[in-house]
Scaffold this motif. Structure first.
Motif, short mmCIF file in Angstrom:
data_model
loop_
_atom_site.label_atom_id
_atom_site.label_comp_id
_atom_site.label_asym_id
_atom_site.label_seq_id
_atom_site.Cartn_x
_atom_site.Cartn_y
_atom_site.Cartn_z
N SER B 123 0.82 -1.21 0.00
CA SER B 123 0.00 0.00 0.00
C SER B 123 0.85 1.26 0.00
N PHE B 124 2.14 1.15 0.40
CA PHE B 124 3.01 2.33 0.31
C PHE B 124 3.45 2.53 -1.13
N SER B 126 2.03 1.57 -3.87
CA SER B 126 0.93 1.97 -4.77
C SER B 126 0.51 3.42 -4.53
N ALA B 128 -1.35 4.28 -1.99
CA ALA B 128 -2.57 4.27 -1.17
C ALA B 128 -2.29 4.72 0.26
#
Lengths: 163, 270
Positions: B123-124, B126, B128
């Protein structure tokens, strides 16, 4: 910068080699302090989902999941309906603790503690009051954000229902 | 006063002064750190006693044990740095060499750890995580604005994300333009690259070419980070360790002073 002041005394200088041999061991201490702190937080993050942005993890901003993006959802059965619960201010520390380090035990404790209050319904939710009625069966759920690419979802971290 | 103006005196004074700001994490330590700071100014010879620094480190260990939930990562780096100074003062003739060596390793460990967390977080990479941080932390707004994400779109998304994390089965698509999506990914990858390079440069021997990049990289990190999220105690701590590693070389000191000023200005104008 001015020059360094006079060096240590002659006696200090004589003791220096002995001191340096002890220093060889002591030199590792600062690094060990930091490594132990990091390892402890990493363990808490991976085992009990401790908050990434607190403690000694150095994991700031690395995930969508951190205490500030989690939620504590509390419901109860009131007059045969499942209603949301407006948490009393006195439970703030407990809720903060749940967000930072959610466990089934701490969720169960909050659910039990809520049973000690008296409640009244207001706008489809119940709130604590001095002259309400006692309710059992509080449900406490801690959820966290998840990300699949740019799609956000959520999952349960801890859940408990008071008997 | 001459003792204060030496490199050792500066390390001790700035480190003690940083402790006053660290006290924000546990206010009972503020008066203690204030007294300690004054001691490094008014009684510099006494402040060169290793035992005092071990005692200060012990005070912070106590704080961490008593109020763990109030502590953030830089407090633990500060604690390790206090111990490093205490160890360095056991051999005062070689203090700057020892403190510089300790500082190098501590910074290498901190930035290597930060790199690992980010590299292993999908998630980092990407973007997000950065988007979510910006959603919930207004200080991040300038960064997201630069990536083409308006404050209004974040405000609109806030209740929807709140609903997602409060219920089962709900999802929310962070619908970003191509520009914003690429920009956030580039910021994420750039952050990873910068932190990894800092870790490698501080881990590398002093004779390595990479060692020359230490201060520019760390100052660059500070400028970028603290211009957005001004964590003053962390900025001060990185500055004093960075200056110690550089043996208080004049240009490096000025660069770190500028880095701290960026944090101060951002903090004052939040």
């Amino acid at each position: 910068m001015s020059a360094e002041p006079a060096a240590n005394s002659t006696a200090d200088r004589a003791a220096a080699p002995r001191l340096r041999s002890h220093l060889a061991l002591l030199r590792a201490v600062p690094i060990l302090v930091l490594l132990v702190a990091i390892a402890a937080q990493a363990t808490l993050m991976t085992t009990v989902n401790a908050d990434r942005q607190a403690g000694s993890g150095f994991a700031m901003f690395s995930s969508v999941d951190f205490a500030g993006s989690r939620s504590v959802v509390v419901t109860a059965t009131y007059n045969d309906d499942v209603v949301d619960v407006r948490l009393p201010i006195s439970t703030t520390d407990q809720v903060d603790g749940l967000l930072r380090s959610p466990t089934e035990d701490s969720a169960a404790q909050l659910a039990r503690d809520l049973g000690e209050f008296e409640w009244v319904e207001q706008d489809g939710r119940i709130r604590a009051t001095a002259d309400g009625t006692n309710i059992d069966g509080f449900s406490v759920t801690v959820r966290r954000l998840t990300a699949d690419g740019h799609e956000l979802g959520s999952e349960v971290l801890a859940h408990a229902v008071a008997p | 006063m001459n003792q204060v103006r030496t490199p050792i005196g500066c390390v001790l004074m700035i480190t003690a002064g940083t402790g006053i700001f660290m006290g924000a994490h546990w206010s009972p330590l503020v008066p203690l750190m204030l007294a300690f700071y004054l001691a490094t100014l008014l009684a510099p010879s006494a402040a060169r006693n290793s035992l005092i620094w071990f005692v200060m480190a012990a005070a912070w260990v106590a704080a961490v044990m008593i109020q763990p939930s109030a502590m953030e990562d830089h407090v633990y780096l500060y604690l390790a740095w206090l111990v490093a100074i205490a160890v360095g003062l056991l051999d005062r003739d070689n203090f700057m060499d020892e403190a510089g060596r300790q500082g190098r390793y501590l910074l290498a460990i901190v930035f290597a750890t930060a790199t690992i967390w980010k590299l292993t977080s999908g998630s980092f990479i990407s973007g997000a995580a950065l988007w979510t941080s910006g959603l919930l932390d207004d200080r991040m707004a300038p960064l997201l604005n630069l990536a083409g994400i308006s404050s209004e779109s974040l405000a609109d998304a806030r209740p929807q994300v709140t609903a997602v994390v409060a219920s089962d089965g709900e999802t929310f698509d962070i619908s970003l333009s191509s520009y914003s999506s690429i920009a956030l990914t580039l910021v994420a990858l750039g952050t990873i690259a910068l932190e990894a390079l800092i870790a490698v440069s501080y881990a590398a021997p002093d004779t390595s070419r990479l060692a020359k990049l230490r201060a520019p990289l760390l100052v660059g990190f500070g400028f970028v980070t603290y211009a957005i999220v001004p964590v003053l105690p962390f900025a001060l701590l990185l500055a004093v360790i960075g200056c110690t590693v550089a043996r208080f070389e004049r240009r490096t000191v000025l660069a770190f002073v500028a880095m701290v000023l960026v944090a101060v200005v951002r903090f004052a104008t939040l």
